[in-house]
Design a protein around this motif. Structure first.
Motif, PDB file in Angstrom:
ATOM      1  N   UNK A 172      19.084 -15.966  20.928  1.00 56.48           N
ATOM      2  CA  UNK A 172      18.461 -16.634  22.193  1.00 56.48           C
ATOM      3  C   UNK A 172      19.997 -17.621  23.121  1.00 56.48           C
ATOM      4  N   UNK A 173      19.502 -17.888  24.233  1.00 53.53           N
ATOM      5  CA  UNK A 173      20.215 -19.097  24.668  1.00 53.53           C
ATOM      6  C   UNK A 173      19.523 -20.509  25.718  1.00 53.53           C
ATOM      7  N   UNK A 174      18.941 -20.707  24.622  1.00 52.36           N
ATOM      8  CA  UNK A 174      18.327 -22.038  25.010  1.00 52.36           C
ATOM      9  C   UNK A 174      17.750 -22.514  24.057  1.00 52.36           C
ATOM     10  N   UNK A 211      20.322  -8.751  13.716  1.00 50.33           N
ATOM     11  CA  UNK A 211      20.528 -10.321  14.101  1.00 50.33           C
ATOM     12  C   UNK A 211      20.204 -11.496  14.976  1.00 50.33           C
ATOM     13  N   UNK A 212      20.600 -12.298  14.642  1.00 46.16           N
ATOM     14  CA  UNK A 212      20.384 -13.208  15.216  1.00 46.16           C
ATOM     15  C   UNK A 212      21.360 -13.769  16.100  1.00 46.16           C
ATOM     16  N   UNK A 213      21.825 -14.217  17.459  1.00 42.59           N
ATOM     17  CA  UNK A 213      23.048 -14.692  18.243  1.00 42.59           C
ATOM     18  C   UNK A 213      22.410 -15.601  19.455  1.00 42.59           C
ATOM     19  N   UNK A 214      23.739 -16.443  19.010  1.00 45.33           N
ATOM     20  CA  UNK A 214      23.105 -17.967  19.591  1.00 45.33           C
ATOM     21  C   UNK A 214      24.140 -17.712  20.459  1.00 45.33           C
ATOM     22  N   UNK A 215      23.523 -18.427  22.115  1.00 45.69           N
ATOM     23  CA  UNK A 215      24.657 -18.864  22.862  1.00 45.69           C
ATOM     24  C   UNK A 215      23.742 -20.384  23.492  1.00 45.69           C
ATOM     25  N   UNK A 216      24.793 -20.418  24.897  1.00 46.51           N
ATOM     26  CA  UNK A 216      23.929 -21.534  25.064  1.00 46.51           C
ATOM     27  C   UNK A 216      24.784 -23.135  25.082  1.00 46.51           C
ATOM     28  N   UNK A 217      26.222 -23.583  25.517  1.00 48.87           N
ATOM     29  CA  UNK A 217      26.553 -24.522  25.377  1.00 48.87           C
ATOM     30  C   UNK A 217      27.255 -24.627  23.758  1.00 48.87           C
ATOM     31  N   UNK A 218      28.020 -23.980  22.676  1.00 49.76           N
ATOM     32  CA  UNK A 218      27.450 -24.371  21.179  1.00 49.76           C
ATOM     33  C   UNK A 218      29.450 -24.754  21.412  1.00 49.76           C
ATOM     34  N   UNK A 263      18.137 -24.478  16.433  1.00 49.84           N
ATOM     35  CA  UNK A 263      17.634 -24.725  14.528  1.00 49.84           C
ATOM     36  C   UNK A 263      16.923 -24.016  14.578  1.00 49.84           C
ATOM     37  N   UNK A 264      15.900 -25.104  15.612  1.00 50.06           N
ATOM     38  CA  UNK A 264      14.251 -24.110  14.682  1.00 50.06           C
ATOM     39  C   UNK A 264      14.320 -23.504  15.439  1.00 50.06           C
ATOM     40  N   UNK A 265      14.550 -22.624  16.509  1.00 45.98           N
ATOM     41  CA  UNK A 265      14.137 -21.850  17.561  1.00 45.98           C
ATOM     42  C   UNK A 265      14.877 -20.593  16.298  1.00 45.98           C
ATOM     43  N   UNK A 266      15.615 -20.875  15.781  1.00 46.54           N
ATOM     44  CA  UNK A 266      16.144 -19.237  14.640  1.00 46.54           C
ATOM     45  C   UNK A 266      15.335 -19.679  13.701  1.00 46.54           C
TER      46      UNK A 266
END
Length: 417
Positions: A240-242, A265-272, A246-249
């Motif tokens: 998920x990139x946008x 697994x859940x991978x997060x990106x996007x201006x972290x 927190x809610x989306x995860x």
């Protein structure tokens, strides 16, 4: 400077230059030394060939050009090992030799240490905030192409798990990891409508079900549903990139579990950055992909280090400019730690003085030999050694030293006469 020093015969005077940071960037409690191995390697091949001499020959006299033609650094260098923590005024690097050969290394040394230490220091804060979760460097598109592999190396040194930069994989042996981009989904949507199924089937066919599928191009919930329909519950991951991460995860974890994909697994990106990562600590995130904020030092793109002449022929010299003063004389440093391993103070003392002693704390000297008579010493610490040193260093900080809020450096640095 070189031409003038050669002309007045001061070029051969024995000098000591030191690298240190007068202060840490705002909000930082510690810094991480990075770039040592790159600097030592760069010094060993620092030469002036014909093309370089053609340029300097436009500005300098023939005597100076000829001196540069034969330039080889023949001095000694000591410094904090890579991955060591540093604080204001820590004598991170000490370069000894003639004025002429040492002064030429200023820009080389500072460009490496200021860049790599800034990245490593930011990355270490992100590692602390991630609390054991996987971190991937994805910053190559947000920095200079030459700086990108060095950024990946500094991030890995600080504890990142892997990089998407394959040049860093080739050059430094860092584990490589990557995911697909929105362009791949959009490529297939041109004929498939606003739907990811064809793109996902193609990626899984090529990479296997262990791959990570990007699910936020259109609608995340539908993207997750399609991903599991295509790959099955053994899908490796979704990215998920946008959006409100927190809610989306949380929503995505619930949806994956309901679909039987409990190991996906859940991978997060996007201006972290470290603050965003810390805010997601309670959420079911498995992997963070960090880009822009990592390779720009998360607001501190340079470590602010300086390279100053501190001794000439054994005589201390110092700069007295307002707010930019320096302390004369070659220096060494030790760090004091409690029996628990928690560090409490760094003491800087004259290089020719005895190592300070303590009945209460463990005393550890910081600098190690790096170069002797122009040659790298044998068995310099490796990148893996540096990773272990960063991890141990973070554990040694007082608890308040790991805070992301504004505050004083984690430990004081004091000068012993």
């Amino acid at each position: 400077m070189l031409a003038a020093a050669l002309a007045d015969e001061s070029a051969q005077r024995t000098c000591t230059f030191e690298i240190f940071a007068r202060r840490l960037p705002n909000g930082r409690r510690y810094g991480v030394v990075a770039g040592t191995e790159r600097f030592v390697e760069a010094v060993s091949r620092f030469r002036f060939g014909e093309s370089e001499l053609a340029v300097v020959g436009k500005f300098l006299d023939d005597r100076t050009v000829e001196w540069l033609r034969n330039y080889r650094f023949s001095g000694d260098v000591d410094g904090y090992p890579e991955g060591e923590l540093y604080f204001p005024n820590s004598p991170i690097l000490s370069v000894r030799g003639t004025f002429a050969e040492c002064v030429l290394l200023e820009t080389l040394a500072l460009s490496i240490f200021n860049h790599d230490s800034a990245i490593a220091s930011a990355a270490a804060r992100m590692v602390s905030a991630a609390a054991g979760r996987v971190l991937i460097d994805m910053g190559s598109r947000r920095t200079h192409e030459i700086a990108a592999p060095a950024s990946s190396r500094a991030a890995y040194l600080a504890g990142f798990t892997s990089t998407s930069n394959l040049e860093a994989v080739r050059r430094f042996g860092i584990p490589g990891t990557g995911t697909s981009a929105h362009a791949f989904v959009l490529l297939h949507s041109a004929t498939d409508g606003y739907h990811e199924a064809t793109a996902f089937r193609s990626q899984v066919a090529a990479q296997g079900v262990g791959t990570t599928l990007l699910v936020d191009t259109f609608d995340i919930a539908q993207g997750v549903k399609t991903a599991i329909e295509v790959a099955g519950p053994e899908l490796g991951g979704v990215r998920i990139d946008s959006g409100d991460l927190g809610v989306l995860t949380r929503q995505t974890r619930d949806q994956l579990d309901a679909l039987g994909a409990t190991k996906t697994k859940i991978v997060l990106s996007g201006d972290l950055d470290e603050y965003a990562i810390a805010s997601l600590r309670a959420d079911p995130v498995d992997v963070y992909g960090v880009g822009t904020r990592l390779v720009t030092g998360s607001g501190a793109p340079t470590a602010g280090m300086v390279y100053k002449l501190v001794e000439v022929d054994g005589i201390p010299v110092s700069k007295r400019s307002s707010h930019k003063g320096s302390r004369g004389g070659a220096k060494r440093a030790v760090r004091l730690a409690r029996s628990t391993g928690t560090i409490v103070e760094e003491i800087i003392f004259p290089a020719n003085a005895a190592v300070p002693e303590s009945d209460e704390f463990t005393v550890s000297e910081l600098a190690i030999p790096l170069i002797r008579s122009g040659d790298p010493v044998d068995s310099l610490p490796t990148l893996q050694d540096g990773r272990q040193r960063v991890a141990a260093g973070l554990l040694s900080l007082p608890w308040e030293g790991l805070k992301l809020s504004e505050g004083e450096p984690a430990i004081p640095t004091t000068f012993a006469e």
